[in-house]
Motif scaffolding. Structure first.
Motif, PDB file in Angstrom:
ATOM      1  N   GLN A   1       0.849  -1.189   0.000  1.00  0.00           N
ATOM      2  CA  GLN A   1       0.000   0.000   0.000  1.00  0.00           C
ATOM      3  C   GLN A   1       0.884   1.238   0.000  1.00  0.00           C
ATOM      4  O   GLN A   1       1.906   1.296   0.688  1.00  0.00           O
ATOM      5  N   GLN A   3       0.793   5.526   0.308  1.00  0.00           N
ATOM      6  CA  GLN A   3       0.044   6.727   0.670  1.00  0.00           C
ATOM      7  C   GLN A   3       0.720   7.940   0.054  1.00  0.00           C
ATOM      8  O   GLN A   3       1.948   8.049   0.055  1.00  0.00           O
ATOM      9  N   GLY A  26       5.017   4.240   2.415  1.00  0.00           N
ATOM     10  CA  GLY A  26       4.382   2.926   2.462  1.00  0.00           C
ATOM     11  C   GLY A  26       5.348   1.832   2.039  1.00  0.00           C
ATOM     12  O   GLY A  26       6.559   1.992   2.124  1.00  0.00           O
ATOM     13  N   TYR A 109      -1.493   5.142  -7.726  1.00  0.00           N
ATOM     14  CA  TYR A 109      -2.122   5.667  -6.514  1.00  0.00           C
ATOM     15  C   TYR A 109      -2.396   7.158  -6.691  1.00  0.00           C
ATOM     16  O   TYR A 109      -1.664   7.862  -7.391  1.00  0.00           O
TER      17      TYR A 109
END
Length: 120
Positions: A1, A3, A26, A109
């Protein structure tokens, strides 16, 4: 993940300047392309500027000569210096990053967005 944390938006008068920052954190092997997109009310999201891991940049025509995108690979951070701002630059600005999170797999992302308003 991964961020993406954005900062630096706000209200500025026409002709003024703002600096946006976006930091990636992350679990990932590396960040590939990072950049900024924007979306004005009633409009589609559009590319503003992006930079590769090798620091090759490209800009949309409307910001060339006014905006400068830079990257600090040691901090996985990009900076968008916006000068000579115009009312038509008003939009929500979103950071976007492509991250290698496992061998051979890149994922995209997005940040949460930061409002930039250019108005007198």
């Amino acid at each position: 993940q991964v961020q993406l944390v954005e900062s630096g938006g706000g209200l500025v008068q026409p002709g003024g300047s703002l600096r946006l920052s976006c930091a990636a954190s992350g679990r990932f092997f590396r960040i590939n392309t990072m950049g900024w997109y924007r979306q004005a009310p009633g409009e589609q999201r559009e590319l503003v500027a992006r930079v590769t891991s090798g620091s090759s940049t490209n800009y949309t025509d409307s910001v060339k000569g006014r905006f400068t995108l830079s990257r600090d690979n040691t901090k996985n951070t990009v900076y968008l210096q916006m000068n000579s701002l115009k009312p038509e630059d008003t939009a929500v600005y979103y950071c976007r990053a492509s991250a290698l999170i496992r061998p051979g797999s890149f994922y995209v992302y997005w940040g949460q967005g930061t409002q930039v308003t250019v108005s007198s």
